[in-house]
Design a protein around this motif. Structure first.
Motif, PDB file in Angstrom:
ATOM      1  N   MET A 197      27.204  18.746  11.220  1.00  0.00           N
ATOM      2  CA  MET A 197      26.106  17.948  10.681  1.00  0.00           C
ATOM      3  C   MET A 197      25.902  16.612  11.392  1.00  0.00           C
ATOM      4  SD  MET A 197      26.690  18.925   6.669  1.00  0.00           S
ATOM      5  CE  MET A 197      25.180  18.190   6.052  1.00  0.00           C
ATOM      6  N   GLY A 198      26.353  16.553  12.651  1.00  0.00           N
ATOM      7  CA  GLY A 198      25.964  15.439  13.503  1.00  0.00           C
ATOM      8  C   GLY A 198      26.953  14.317  13.682  1.00  0.00           C
ATOM      9  N   HIS A 199      28.138  14.422  13.115  1.00  0.00           N
ATOM     10  CA  HIS A 199      29.161  13.401  13.337  1.00  0.00           C
ATOM     11  C   HIS A 199      30.529  14.061  13.227  1.00  0.00           C
ATOM     12  CE1 HIS A 199      28.695  13.476   8.928  1.00  0.00           C
ATOM     13  NE2 HIS A 199      29.982  13.165   8.907  1.00  0.00           N
ATOM     14  N   ASP A 204      20.578  13.482  10.463  1.00  0.00           N
ATOM     15  CA  ASP A 204      21.267  14.712  10.858  1.00  0.00           C
ATOM     16  C   ASP A 204      22.139  15.234   9.724  1.00  0.00           C
ATOM     17  OD1 ASP A 204      20.058  14.490  13.312  1.00  0.00           O
ATOM     18  OD2 ASP A 204      21.843  13.779  14.369  1.00  0.00           O
ATOM     19  N   PHE A 205      22.816  14.308   9.038  1.00  0.00           N
ATOM     20  CA  PHE A 205      23.642  14.712   7.901  1.00  0.00           C
ATOM     21  C   PHE A 205      22.787  15.156   6.727  1.00  0.00           C
ATOM     22  CE2 PHE A 205      25.468  13.453   3.791  1.00  0.00           C
ATOM     23  CZ  PHE A 205      26.559  14.307   3.749  1.00  0.00           C
ATOM     24  N   ALA A 206      21.725  14.448   6.471  1.00  0.00           N
ATOM     25  CA  ALA A 206      20.908  14.732   5.289  1.00  0.00           C
ATOM     26  C   ALA A 206      20.307  16.127   5.345  1.00  0.00           C
ATOM     27  CB  ALA A 206      19.812  13.683   5.149  1.00  0.00           C
ATOM     28  N   ARG A 228      24.523  21.237  -1.831  1.00  0.00           N
ATOM     29  CA  ARG A 228      23.364  20.360  -1.594  1.00  0.00           C
ATOM     30  C   ARG A 228      22.594  20.829  -0.361  1.00  0.00           C
ATOM     31  NH1 ARG A 228      21.829  16.398   1.853  1.00  0.00           N
ATOM     32  NH2 ARG A 228      23.764  16.701   3.022  1.00  0.00           N
ATOM     33  N   GLU A 229      23.330  21.152   0.699  1.00  0.00           N
ATOM     34  CA  GLU A 229      22.697  21.642   1.924  1.00  0.00           C
ATOM     35  C   GLU A 229      21.905  22.911   1.647  1.00  0.00           C
ATOM     36  OE1 GLU A 229      26.141  22.066   4.473  1.00  0.00           O
ATOM     37  OE2 GLU A 229      26.848  20.139   3.716  1.00  0.00           O
ATOM     38  N   ALA A 230      22.463  23.771   0.805  1.00  0.00           N
ATOM     39  CA  ALA A 230      21.782  25.014   0.448  1.00  0.00           C
ATOM     40  C   ALA A 230      20.446  24.730  -0.220  1.00  0.00           C
ATOM     41  CB  ALA A 230      22.680  25.853  -0.461  1.00  0.00           C
ATOM     42  N   LEU A 231      20.456  23.842  -1.204  1.00  0.00           N
ATOM     43  CA  LEU A 231      19.213  23.510  -1.903  1.00  0.00           C
ATOM     44  C   LEU A 231      18.246  22.765  -0.991  1.00  0.00           C
ATOM     45  CD1 LEU A 231      20.448  22.511  -5.467  1.00  0.00           C
ATOM     46  CD2 LEU A 231      19.315  24.608  -4.747  1.00  0.00           C
ATOM     47  N   MET A 232      18.768  21.927  -0.105  1.00  0.00           N
ATOM     48  CA  MET A 232      17.901  21.230   0.845  1.00  0.00           C
ATOM     49  C   MET A 232      17.147  22.237   1.711  1.00  0.00           C
ATOM     50  SD  MET A 232      17.091  18.056   1.601  1.00  0.00           S
ATOM     51  CE  MET A 232      18.408  16.859   1.412  1.00  0.00           C
ATOM     52  N   GLU A 233      17.825  23.287   2.111  1.00  0.00           N
ATOM     53  CA  GLU A 233      17.168  24.327   2.905  1.00  0.00           C
ATOM     54  C   GLU A 233      16.050  25.001   2.116  1.00  0.00           C
ATOM     55  OE1 GLU A 233      17.380  25.879   6.090  1.00  0.00           O
ATOM     56  OE2 GLU A 233      18.144  23.879   6.538  1.00  0.00           O
ATOM     57  N   ALA A 265      18.457  -1.666 -12.044  1.00  0.00           N
ATOM     58  CA  ALA A 265      17.938  -2.218 -10.787  1.00  0.00           C
ATOM     59  C   ALA A 265      18.662  -1.611  -9.591  1.00  0.00           C
ATOM     60  CB  ALA A 265      18.090  -3.740 -10.787  1.00  0.00           C
ATOM     61  N   MET A 266      19.976  -1.417  -9.682  1.00  0.00           N
ATOM     62  CA  MET A 266      20.716  -0.795  -8.588  1.00  0.00           C
ATOM     63  C   MET A 266      20.282   0.657  -8.399  1.00  0.00           C
ATOM     64  SD  MET A 266      22.755  -0.756  -6.098  1.00  0.00           S
ATOM     65  CE  MET A 266      23.583  -2.338  -6.094  1.00  0.00           C
ATOM     66  N   TYR A 267      20.046   1.346  -9.505  1.00  0.00           N
ATOM     67  CA  TYR A 267      19.552   2.721  -9.389  1.00  0.00           C
ATOM     68  C   TYR A 267      18.241   2.748  -8.601  1.00  0.00           C
ATOM     69  CZ  TYR A 267      17.446   7.187 -10.492  1.00  0.00           C
ATOM     70  OH  TYR A 267      16.832   8.407 -10.372  1.00  0.00           O
ATOM     71  N   ARG A 268      17.327   1.862  -8.935  1.00  0.00           N
ATOM     72  CA  ARG A 268      16.033   1.838  -8.246  1.00  0.00           C
ATOM     73  C   ARG A 268      16.191   1.460  -6.775  1.00  0.00           C
ATOM     74  NH1 ARG A 268      14.533  -0.199 -13.398  1.00  0.00           N
ATOM     75  NH2 ARG A 268      14.880  -2.371 -12.697  1.00  0.00           N
ATOM     76  N   SER A 269      17.163   0.619  -6.464  1.00  0.00           N
ATOM     77  CA  SER A 269      17.364   0.216  -5.072  1.00  0.00           C
ATOM     78  C   SER A 269      17.866   1.364  -4.198  1.00  0.00           C
ATOM     79  CB  SER A 269      18.348  -0.959  -4.997  1.00  0.00           C
ATOM     80  OG  SER A 269      19.682  -0.530  -5.231  1.00  0.00           O
ATOM     81  N   GLU A 270      18.397   2.402  -4.831  1.00  0.00           N
ATOM     82  CA  GLU A 270      18.875   3.561  -4.091  1.00  0.00           C
ATOM     83  C   GLU A 270      17.775   4.579  -3.799  1.00  0.00           C
ATOM     84  OE1 GLU A 270      22.203   5.399  -5.970  1.00  0.00           O
ATOM     85  OE2 GLU A 270      23.507   3.641  -5.812  1.00  0.00           O
ATOM     86  N   GLU A 271      16.551   4.314  -4.223  1.00  0.00           N
ATOM     87  CA  GLU A 271      15.479   5.296  -4.102  1.00  0.00           C
ATOM     88  C   GLU A 271      15.243   5.757  -2.655  1.00  0.00           C
ATOM     89  OE1 GLU A 271      12.530   7.990  -4.766  1.00  0.00           O
ATOM     90  OE2 GLU A 271      14.015   7.129  -6.127  1.00  0.00           O
ATOM     91  N   PRO A 272      15.191   4.874  -1.642  1.00  0.00           N
ATOM     92  CA  PRO A 272      15.010   5.376  -0.274  1.00  0.00           C
ATOM     93  C   PRO A 272      16.111   6.347   0.150  1.00  0.00           C
ATOM     94  CG  PRO A 272      14.572   3.025  -0.368  1.00  0.00           C
ATOM     95  CD  PRO A 272      15.178   3.401  -1.694  1.00  0.00           C
ATOM     96  N   ALA A 273      17.354   6.058  -0.230  1.00  0.00           N
ATOM     97  CA  ALA A 273      18.459   6.958   0.106  1.00  0.00           C
ATOM     98  C   ALA A 273      18.333   8.273  -0.652  1.00  0.00           C
ATOM     99  CB  ALA A 273      19.799   6.291  -0.207  1.00  0.00           C
TER     100      ALA A 273
END
Length: 561
Positions: free
Chosen positions: A132-134, A150-152, A188-193, A371-379
């Motif tokens: 997965m790239g590293h 690459d990991f995502a 997670r990778e399976a569902l991402m696919e 607020a921390m939960y919302r800050s994680e939205e891009p990730a």
């Protein structure tokens, strides 16, 4: 198209062309065996840039053994390493790509849960996987935006494209069926696919999926580390305490299904009160809990919450998982390592934010706030595989099996149940059920192990569904290291098998010696109930029952997306 719609007729026609069929697993069509049309060494000279979308370097060599294969290793720029194993004889036109657990960084093909799946166990299937790239366990790669991508998702997808190009070159034709199977982050990778690249695979198995990746590796593990660490940095709950809580959970909940058998069939119906173990005198390890230990256990069962009481994760770990906590966030001694602190710290401080925190967070300093939960939205948008709309995968006829152990100490099974229920709301239950099945295994830990039956013919059932149209209604499961008849056996799956994505060596509870047990595990929401006759350790003594429904849609800060 002919082979996709009429596999039996296609087999007859291909056989008439001199391509003899090979025996398949139960429920699988006998697809003609295909031989290579070029040498293994020649694959090293292929240019796969057109297939992968990036410069790709290759090396190829033959590997001898009972099932010889052509081993192709490669790198897709900038740094996605992959391996593909192509049978030198007897290829059954099937391709299986396997997932990578944790934060990956290693290249290992792991076709677990493959008992009864002869294309895998006989070495007649193309296998592949990626790092997965590293490389390695250090998380400095999180400084690199490309490596995050690459990991995502890119590493798994690009590997699928490379493997399919190699298949076409080596055998002169594409694979008939493509499969993906993974557990933990591999789930997670399976569902991402299925969500991002629905054309990559015909059948997907997602075990204990870390689909809520950002929450899982910040709020969930961070909470477990925080509530089990005292003001002096010492662990509060220790291994003996976890064992005492496990006994309490069984005493409280084991009989709720009408049978005292040492496993809890649906922990959602169970409430454990750790205060019942409060010491009446001096603390006795394994027998009672001090007040601070009672409070730590209560907070574990509660799950991550803000100071206002807002749930910051889908759901907590479930009753019956307590012994599995050992080595994850419960050490043996007060000074022992709390794994959850490492899991959370690696992700929070290196993968979630841009830029990374100037002062690294610890479980004590990480803000458990909305607020921390919302800050994680891009990730979340990058890493998490939480999109319940599987319409693209459904349109191309894809099949998905979700599976999870009720006693998982890493990822609460409530995450998988919530996803399954949300898919029904998003797509309609009829459409979901035409392409998705979910299996929940009582007493099973993370991807395998635990006190309950945890080995089962996952890949055989997935392939039978995709190729023969038989949707699995039951998985016949048995305890790890045993057959359904109670005979000793290695973890299922043949030469490439093994426990997927389990805890690192020394981080799990000591293995128990348990009596043989086999059980049917039915597709959700059905459960196994004792028929009243026969051994309670034998699958034949149980039947399917559908209990009163439990609402599986979680109420938490992320609900309603």
């Amino acid at each position: 198209m002919l082979r996709r719609v009429f596999p039996a007729l296609a087999a007859i026609l291909l056989a008439s062309l001199g391509m003899a069929p090979t025996a398949g697993a139960a429920g699988l069509p006998d697809l003609p065996a295909v031989s290579p049309v070029t040498s293994c060494a020649s694959l090293a000279g292929l240019d796969l840039a057109g297939a992968t979308g990036a410069k790709t370097t290759l090396a190829a060599s033959e590997v001898a053994g009972s099932s010889p294969y052509c081993k192709v290793t490669g790198t897709i720029a900038p740094a996605i390493r992959f391996e593909v194993r192509l049978p030198l004889a007897g290829w059954t036109q099937r391709y299986l790509q396997t997932g990578c657990g944790g934060l990956c960084g290693n290249l290992r093909i792991d076709a677990g849960k493959a008992e009864g799946c002869t294309p895998v166990t006989d070495g007649r299937i193309v296998l592949a996987s990626t790092d997965m790239g590293h490389q390695g366990n250090a998380t400095e790669w999180g400084e690199d935006k490309q490596k995050r991508e690459d990991f995502a998702f890119r590493g798994v997808h690009a590997t699928a494209l490379a493997a399919k190009a190699l298949i076409r070159a080596f055998y002169g034709q594409p694979q008939r069926y493509a499969y993906f199977s993974g557990c933990s982050d591999g789930g997670r990778e399976a569902l991402m696919e299925a969500q991002r690249f629905p054309e990559d695979f015909d059948g997907i198995a997602a075990g204990a999926p870390a689909l809520n990746f950002t929450v899982q590796n910040s709020f969930h593990h961070g909470w477990l580390a925080r509530v089990n660490t005292d003001a002096n940095g010492k662990a509060i709950l220790l291994a003996d305490d976890a064992r005492a809580l496990y006994k309490l959970a069984l005493a409280t909940c084991d009989k709720l299904d009408g049978l005292a058998d040492g496993q809890i069939d649906d922990p959602r119906r169970c409430r454990v009160n750790p205060a019942l173990l409060l010491c009446k005198g001096a603390y006795e390890a394994g027998k009672c809990l001090t007040a601070d230990k009672v409070e730590a256990a209560r907070l574990v069962y509660q799950g991550a919450r803000s100071a206002k009481g807002t749930a910051l994760e889908v759901g907590p770990l479930q009753p019956g998982s307590e012994e599995q906590w050992i080595g994850v966030f419960v050490p043996t001694t007060p000074d022992g390592r709390i794994g959850s602190a490492m899991f959370a710290g690696d992700t929070i401080n290196h993968l979630l934010f841009t830029p990374n925190p100037a002062t690294p967070y610890t479980p004590k300093t990480f803000p458990f706030t909305e607020a921390m939960y919302r800050s994680e939205e891009p990730a979340r948008a990058l890493y998490s595989a939480d999109n319940a709309d599987l319409s693209g995968f459904a349109r191309r006829g894809g099949k998905l099996i979700l599976w999870h152990g009720w006693s998982d100490p890493h990822i609460s099974p409530l995450n998988t149940i919530d996803y399954f229920e949300r898919a029904g709301l998003k797509m309609g239950k009829a459409r979901r059920d035409a392409m998705t099945r979910m299996f929940l295994f009582p007493g099973m830990g993370h991807c395998s192990g635990g006190d309950g039956p945890s080995e089962f013919p996952l890949l055989a059932n997935l392939m039978a569904w995709v190729e023969g149209g038989t949707a699995p209604s039951v998985m016949q499961a048995h305890r790890a290291g045993q057959t359904a008849e109670g005979l000793p056996v290695g973890i299922s799956g043949g030469a490439q098998s093994g426990q997927q994505a389990g805890p690192p060596a020394g981080m799990g509870p000591p293995r128990k010696v348990l009596p043989p047990r086999s059980r049917p595990v039915y597709a959700y929401p059905a459960v196994a109930r004792y028929s009243g006759t026969g051994s309670t350790d034998t699958a034949a003594s149980f039947k399917a029952v559908t209990p009163a429904p439990v609402n599986g849609v979680a109420k938490w800060i992320g609900a309603g997306r």
